[in-house]
Design a protein around this motif. Structure first.
Motif, mmCIF file in Angstrom:
data_model
loop_
_atom_site.group_PDB
_atom_site.id
_atom_site.type_symbol
_atom_site.label_atom_id
_atom_site.label_comp_id
_atom_site.label_asym_id
_atom_site.label_seq_id
_atom_site.Cartn_x
_atom_site.Cartn_y
_atom_site.Cartn_z
ATOM 1 N N LYS A 162 0.857 -1.193 0.000
ATOM 2 C CA LYS A 162 0.000 0.000 0.000
ATOM 3 C C LYS A 162 0.892 1.242 0.000
ATOM 4 O O LYS A 162 1.820 1.348 0.798
ATOM 5 N N TRP A 163 0.602 2.165 -0.898
ATOM 6 C CA TRP A 163 1.455 3.363 -1.015
ATOM 7 C C TRP A 163 0.640 4.508 -1.576
ATOM 8 O O TRP A 163 0.004 4.374 -2.618
ATOM 9 N N VAL B 232 13.975 6.477 -1.676
ATOM 10 C CA VAL B 232 13.472 6.348 -0.307
ATOM 11 C C VAL B 232 14.403 5.448 0.506
ATOM 12 O O VAL B 232 14.715 5.730 1.666
ATOM 13 N N VAL B 233 14.875 4.374 -0.129
ATOM 14 C CA VAL B 233 15.781 3.460 0.565
ATOM 15 C C VAL B 233 17.020 4.212 1.030
ATOM 16 O O VAL B 233 17.424 4.136 2.195
ATOM 17 N N GLU B 234 17.599 4.977 0.116
ATOM 18 C CA GLU B 234 18.809 5.714 0.471
ATOM 19 C C GLU B 234 18.519 6.738 1.561
ATOM 20 O O GLU B 234 19.310 6.913 2.495
ATOM 21 N N GLY B 235 17.353 7.368 1.465
ATOM 22 C CA GLY B 235 16.955 8.351 2.479
ATOM 23 C C GLY B 235 16.796 7.718 3.846
ATOM 24 O O GLY B 235 17.193 8.293 4.863
ATOM 25 N N LEU B 236 16.217 6.519 3.876
ATOM 26 C CA LEU B 236 16.037 5.828 5.154
ATOM 27 C C LEU B 236 17.383 5.522 5.797
ATOM 28 O O LEU B 236 17.622 5.813 6.971
ATOM 29 N N TYR C 51 14.873 14.311 2.515
ATOM 30 C CA TYR C 51 14.668 13.310 1.459
ATOM 31 C C TYR C 51 13.242 13.277 0.917
ATOM 32 O O TYR C 51 12.927 12.491 0.040
ATOM 33 N N GLY C 52 12.367 14.120 1.489
ATOM 34 C CA GLY C 52 11.060 14.317 0.889
ATOM 35 C C GLY C 52 10.026 13.222 1.092
ATOM 36 O O GLY C 52 9.086 13.107 0.325
ATOM 37 N N PHE C 53 10.214 12.382 2.100
ATOM 38 C CA PHE C 53 9.155 11.408 2.411
ATOM 39 C C PHE C 53 8.982 11.365 3.922
ATOM 40 O O PHE C 53 9.800 11.886 4.674
ATOM 41 N N LYS C 54 7.877 10.751 4.354
ATOM 42 C CA LYS C 54 7.626 10.674 5.785
ATOM 43 C C LYS C 54 7.759 9.232 6.266
ATOM 44 O O LYS C 54 7.657 8.299 5.479
ATOM 45 N N VAL C 55 7.996 9.094 7.547
ATOM 46 C CA VAL C 55 8.123 7.762 8.144
ATOM 47 C C VAL C 55 7.105 7.628 9.273
ATOM 48 O O VAL C 55 6.982 8.521 10.108
ATOM 49 N N ASP C 56 6.368 6.537 9.240
ATOM 50 C CA ASP C 56 5.380 6.259 10.285
ATOM 51 C C ASP C 56 5.893 5.075 11.112
ATOM 52 O O ASP C 56 5.830 3.935 10.676
ATOM 53 N N THR D 138 4.413 8.030 2.712
ATOM 54 C CA THR D 138 4.713 7.671 4.090
ATOM 55 C C THR D 138 5.159 6.217 4.176
ATOM 56 O O THR D 138 4.407 5.308 3.825
ATOM 57 N N VAL D 139 6.394 6.007 4.628
ATOM 58 C CA VAL D 139 6.911 4.649 4.798
ATOM 59 C C VAL D 139 6.385 4.104 6.124
ATOM 60 O O VAL D 139 6.565 4.728 7.173
ATOM 61 N N LYS D 140 5.722 2.956 6.079
ATOM 62 C CA LYS D 140 5.243 2.315 7.306
ATOM 63 C C LYS D 140 6.362 1.443 7.861
ATOM 64 O O LYS D 140 6.780 0.482 7.211
ATOM 65 N N PHE D 141 6.849 1.818 9.022
ATOM 66 C CA PHE D 141 8.059 1.204 9.579
ATOM 67 C C PHE D 141 7.750 0.707 10.991
ATOM 68 O O PHE D 141 7.885 1.448 11.963
ATOM 69 N N PRO D 142 7.307 -0.549 11.148
ATOM 70 C CA PRO D 142 7.023 -1.061 12.493
ATOM 71 C C PRO D 142 8.317 -1.340 13.256
ATOM 72 O O PRO D 142 9.312 -1.765 12.663
ATOM 73 N N ILE D 143 8.293 -1.072 14.552
ATOM 74 C CA ILE D 143 9.448 -1.386 15.399
ATOM 75 C C ILE D 143 8.959 -2.064 16.680
ATOM 76 O O ILE D 143 7.772 -1.999 17.003
#
Lengths: 575, 279
Positions: free
Chosen positions: A88-89, A306-310, A128-133, A95-100
C-alpha cells in the motif's frame, strides 16, 4: 446343541471382535512409524560441520592481511522482483510504514523522525522528501504478517530472525527481504542466567534450559552449546513464546537450570533470586546478535531514493544523538511512542550499541571481518539447520544489499565516521586470565606435522620434501574459521589458546621441548587468527601444556585426542 | 387457536408464516450445507491462482488449496501430526475433565440452593467476561510450564463456559417435578439426586457437547508455553518459519476433529437418553 442359529454365540462374537482388534492392533504396531512418525532426529550433530561452512574465499595457505571488500554487484545476486508491486502506497503522502519493537536500538530512527508519527520536522521529510510512520508492533508474527500483506513496508528483526523468516517470504519475490543497514549490536540486552551450580556452558549437558523459541535467545544458547561441543539433544529445551515468560518460568521452577532472556530480567534475577548468576550476556558476546530492518523487495525496487533516504536518515539520527540535549529529546519521543516513562526508556540505553556508517561498512562490506553479515548469516543458518528448524535456507547474498552503503561512501556523506565499537585489550598473561572460570571452552583439532608448529605446513613426500600448494591438514582454514567466528562474536572477551601435545614420547625424551612445541602450536593458531581476521593480538593469551593434561582422563593414551588446541572464552572483567 | 389448526399436518401448512422451522429433506439439507463450503473453496482458489506474483492474495499470507494439500506429507512426517493430535486431544480432554469435576457438582448445587448460587454467581458472571489469554502467565506461576499448566489453563476456559450452562440446565427443571417429589416425601438429597439431576441430565450433556469445542479455540494459547508438540504448537511454529500451508491444514484437522467429536456426543446422548432425541 439343538438350536441351529445361523449367528454366532456371544462367545463366538467376542472371539471375532478380539481377533479383529488384534489384527488392527498388529497392523498398527507394524506401521507405527508411519502412523506416528517422529521427525528426523534433531541433534546428533557432526560438530565438524562447522568446517563445511566455508569462509569467504578460496583456500589461501598464506593468509591475508589486508581488508578485503566484496567486489560483486548486489543486484546480480539478489532475486529479481516479478509481477506488480503489492504494497500500500499513497504517492502524494509518501509515508513509509516502519514497524518497530520495544528496543533501544531504534532510538536513532526515532530521533531522525522526531517521534513516531509522520511529520514534516523529520530528517526524512526535510532532506529526502518522504515521511516515516513508526508503529509499535512488538509481536514478530504480527509484524511479519503486516509486512507480507503489504500493510507495512519494513520488517524489523535480528539477523537470526531473518534467517527463519526469509525462506517463506522469498516464495513471493515481492516480499523477499532486502537488508541495507544494521541498526545495532545487542550489547548487554540479551543474556543467559543459570543456577550457581553451572560454572561453564559445558555444565549444561543434561540440564534444562528455557527460552523463547524462534528468537535471538534460541540462537544465543544453541550457538554456545554447539561451540562447547554439546549436542542440542544433550540438553532439555523448554520453549516459551516470549523472553519475559522464559525468565518467569526460570524463577518459578527450580528444576530449570538456565534461562535465556532480556534486560532488565537477566540483571534482576541474580539480584533477587538466591543461587543464580549470569553466565554470559551480549556484553561479552557483543557481536553476536545484530539488529537490522528489511524492506520489501518490490518497494526497494520502486523507490530507491526512499531506501537511500532511510539509511542516510538513520545514520544522521545516530550522529544527532551525540548531542546530549537532543538525546534527551529523543528519549522523550521514544517514551511517548512506547507509552513508557522516560526513565524506563533511559534504563534500556546500555542494551545495544548503535552501528554507525563505518561499523556498517565493516559489517556489510569487509569480507575478512569475523563477525560480518555473511559469517553471522552462515553461522545462524548452521545452528538452525542443526536444530532442524530450516530445510532450505536462503543465501546471505539473496538478502544482503550493500549498494546503498556503497553509494553513500561515494558521495562521502559520512566520510568522518569512525569505527567506535573496537575493544582495546591490555597486555596480559594466561595465568591472569585463567584465574576465573571460562564461559566456554572449545576444543579444536589441527593435525600438526610431527615436530612442526606451522599450521599451514605442506604435505611432504617420502624424502621429506615439502609439496607446494598442499596442506598437511586440509581442514585448517575451516577450523580457523570456526574459531574466528566464535572469537568475533565474543569480540570483547579475552581468549585463551592452550596447546597440548601427545604423550607418545613420554619417558623417552625430556618434557621441556614438548611444552615448548605445544606453546608454539598455540602461538601459531593465534598468529593465524590475528593475521587473517585482524584481531588485536592482546585479545589472545597463549600457553602450552605439553603432555600434562590428556584430553580424556579415562583414556590418557588416546593420542589422536591429545594432540589438540583448546580455545577458552573469558568474561572481559577478568583480564 | 387459529384457522390452521394444531395438528401440524403438512397439508394444512401453507402460507409464508408457517414455513418457519419447516423440516426439509435430508438430501437437501446436505446439499445446502455443502454450498457455502464450495463457495469458500471457489473463492480461495480464485484468490490464489496463477504464479505467486499474480495472485490477489500473496502465498506468504494464503497458499493455494493445492499447495495446502501438497503439504500433507510434511505435516504428517516432519511436523508429527498424529502425535500432535494425540497430545492436543489429551490436553483438551483432561482440561475438560478437570472443569467438569468442578462445574458439575457446583452447577447442580447452584441450581438447587440459592445460597450457593448467591455465593458463586457473581464470580461466574465476571468470569465469562474475562479475556482468558491474559491469565496464561498466572497459570504459569501457579502450575509451572509443564503439562499441568496447559491442562489447568484449558480447564479454566472450560469451567467458565460450562458452569452457567449447567446451572441453566438445572434451572430449566420444571417446578412440577419438585412439587411431586416433595409430595411423595422425598428428602432434599433424594430430590437433587433423582429429580434435579435426572431431569436436567440431557440438558447437561447438551451443555457438555456445546462446551467441548471451547478448548480447541484456546489450543494455541495453551500450547504457547513449553509444549513439545501439539496442534497449536504446529501453528505457532508455522507462523514463524513456515510452511504457511501447515497453519491452514491444522485448521482443517481441527474442523475434522470437531465434527467427529460432535458426532460422538450426539451418539452418546442418543444412547443415554433414548427417550429424548438429542437434536
Amino acid at each position: 446343541m439343538a438350536e441351529k442359529k445361523s449367528g454366532l454365540t456371544p462367545l463366538g462374537k467376542a472371539v471375532v471382535v478380539i481377533f479383529i482388534l488384534a489384527c488392527i492392533g498388529g497392523a498398527g504396531y507394524f506401521f507405527r512409524d508411519t502412523i506416528f512418525p517422529k521427525a528426523g532426529a534433531k541433534g546428533g550433530v557432526d560438530l565438524d560441520k562447522f568446517k563445511q561452512e566455508q569462509g569467504v574465499e578460496a583456500k589461501d595457505p598464506t593468509g591475508i592481511t589486508t581488508v578485503s571488500t566484496y567486489t560483486y554487484v548486489p543486484s546480480q545476486k539478489l532475486p529479481a522482483v516479478k509481477g506488480t508491486s503489492a504494497y500500500k502506497w499513497d504517492a502524494t503522502a509518501k509515508t513509509v510504514k516502519f514497524p518497530i519493537n520495544v528496543w533501544i536500538g531504534w532510538l536513532p530512527i526515532v530521533a531522525a523522525n522526531h517521534g513516531f508519527a509522520p511529520n514534516t520536522d523529520s530528517v526524512f521529510y526535510k532532506k529526502y522528501g518522504f515521511k516515516v510512520d513508526l508503529k509499535l508492533i512488538d509481536d514478530p508474527v504480527t509484524a511479519r504478517d503486516a509486512y507480507a500483506s503489504g500493510e507495512s513496508h519494513v520488517l524489523w528483526g535480528t539477523l537470526d530472525m531473518m534467517v527463519l523468516f526469509a525462506p517463506e517470504l522469498m516464495k513471493d519475490s515481492r516480499t523477499a527481504p532486502r537488508i541495507f543497514q544494521q541498526i545495532d549490536w545487542s550489547n548487554g540486552g540479551d543474556g543467559i542466567v543459570v543456577r550457581s551450580s553451572i560454572a561453564s556452558v559445558k555444565d549444561l549437558k543434561g540440564k534444562t534450559v528455557v527460552y523463547a523459541q524462534n528468537s535471538p535467545s534460541q540462537y544465543f544458547i544453541n550457538n554456545l552449546l554447539l561451540n562447547a561441543g554439546i549436542q542440542p539433544s544433550e540438553v532439555k529445551h523448554k520453549y516459551t513464546s516470549t523472553a519475559f515468560e522464559a525468565a518467569a518460568a526460570f524463577v518459578a521452577d527450580a528444576k530449570i537450570d538456565a534461562c535465556v532472556s532480556w534486560a532488565p530480567d537477566i540483571y534482576n534475577i541474580p539480584e533477587k533470586v538466591k543461587g543464580t548468576r549470569i553466565l554470559t550476556t551480549t556484553t561479552d558476546a557483543n557481536k553476536l546478535i545484530a539488529d537490522v530492518w528489511a524492506l520489501r523487495a518490490d518497494f526497494a525496487k520502486d523507490h530507491p531514493e526512499v531506501v537511500e533516504g532511510l539509511v542516510a536518515g538513520i545514520f544522521e539520527g545516530m550522529k544527532g544523538l551525540k548531542d546530549e540535549t537532543f538525546k534527551g529529546q529523543a528519549f522523550q519521543w521514544m517514551a511517548e511512542g512506547y507509552g513508557m516513562t522516560v526513565d524506563d526508556v533511559k534504563s534500556m540505553a546500555n542494551d545495544a550499541h548503535s552501528t554507525n556508517f563505518a561499523e556498517n561498512k565493516d559489517f556489510f562490506l569487509n569480507a575478512n571481518s569475523p563477525s560480518n553479515f555473511e559469517r553471522t548469516w552462515k553461522n545462524v543458518t548452521f545452528v538452525y539447520k542443526e536444530l532442524g528448524l530450516i530445510d532450505t535456507p536462503a543465501r546471505f547474498d539473496e538478502v544482503m544489499d550493500f549498494s546503498v552503503l556503497q553509494a553513500l561512501e561515494k558521495k562521502g556523506t559520512f566520510a568522518d565516521s569512525k569505527n567506535e565499537y573496537v575493544t582495546q585489550f591490555e597486555p596480559s598473561s594466561y595465568q591472569k586470565v585463567n584465574a576465573e572460570k571460562p564461559i566456554l571452552t572449545q576444543t579444536i583439532r589441527i593435525n600438526f606435522y610431527p615436530n612442526s608448529s606451522n599450521i599451514f605446513e605442506p604435505q611432504h613426500d617420502e624424502l621429506g620434501n615439502a609439496q607446494k600448494s598442499t596442506l598437511y591438514d586440509p581442514n585448517v582454514d575451516a577450523t580457523l574459521e570456526k574459531v574466528a567466528r566464535l572469537a568475533g562474536q565474543y569480540d570483547r572477551a579475552v581468549i585463551a589458546i592452550v596447546g597440548h601435545a601427545d604423550s607418545s614420547m613420554k619417558g623417552k625424551i625430556q618434557e621441556d621441548p614438548v611444552v615448548k612445541l605445544s606453546l608454539e602450536r598455540a602461538n601459531s593458531v593465534k598468529d593465524a587468527l590475528v593475521k587473517k581476521y585482524q584481531f588485536d593480538p592482546n585479545k589472545f593469551q597463549v600457553t602450552g601444556k605439553g603432555w600434562a593434561e590428556p584430553a580424556d582422563a579415562t583414556q590418557p593414551d588416546n593420542q589422536a585426542l591429545n594432540r589438540r588446541v583448546e580455545i577458552s572464552i573469558y568474561p572481559p572483567e577478568s583480564k | 387457536m387459529g384457522g390452521h389448526g394444531t395438528s401440524g399436518g403438512p397439508k394444512v401448512l401453507q402460507g409464508s408464516a408457517v414455513r418457519i422451522r419447516r423440516r426439509i429433506p435430508r438430501g437437501e439439507k446436505i446439499v445446502l450445507g455443502i454450498v457455502p463450503i464450495v463457495a469458500i473453496l471457489a473463492l480461495w482458489t480464485l484468490f490464489t491462482t496463477g504464479t505467486v506474483e499474480e495472485r490477489v492474495i500473496s502465498s506468504t499470507i494464503l497458499p493455494s488449496p493445492m499447495e495446502v494439500v501438497g503439504a500433507v506429507g510434511s505435516l504428517w512426517f516432519q511436523a508429527e501430526l498424529s502425535r500432535s493430535i494425540v497430545a492436543s486431544f489429551s490436553r483438551v480432554l483432561l482440561g475438560f475433565a478437570v472443569a467438569f469435576l468442578i462445574a458439575f457438582p457446583l452447577g447442580i448445587a447452584m441450581g438447587a440452593w440459592s445460597r450457593v448460587r448467591a455465593l458463586f454467581e457473581p464470580l461466574s458472571v465476571f468470569g465469562s467476561y474475562l479475556p482468558i489469554p491474559a491469565l496464561v502467565p498466572l497459570t504459569m506461576s501457579m502450575f509451572g510450564i509443564g503439562e499441568m499448566q496447559k491442562i489447568m489453563f484449558l480447564g479454566l476456559a472450560f469451567l467458565i463456559y460450562l458452569l452457567p450452562l449447567i446451572v441453566k440446565a438445572v434451572d430449566e427443571v420444571d417446578d412440577v417435578y419438585l412439587q411431586t417429589a416433595y409430595t411423595m416425601g422425598a428428602t432434599q438429597w433424594q430430590t437433587v439426586r433423582h429429580v434435579l439431576f435426572s431431569v436436567a441430565a440431557p440438558q447437561i450433556v447438551q451443555a457438555m457437547r456445546m462446551g467441548f469445542g471451547i478448548g480447541w479455540t484456546y489450543i494455541i494459547l495453551a500450547e504457547m508455553v513449553a509444549a513439545d508438540r501439539g496442534l497449536g504448537q504446529i501453528i505457532i511454529i508455522a507462523q514463524r518459519r513456515g510452511p504457511r500451508e501447515h497453519i491452514y491444514l491444522v485448521l482443517l484437522v481441527i474442523v475434522l476433529i470437531a465434527y467427529l467429536t460432535d458426532r460422538l456426543w450426539v451418539y452418546l446422548a442418543r444412547n443415554l437418553f433414548p427417550y429424548r432425541e438429542a437434536k
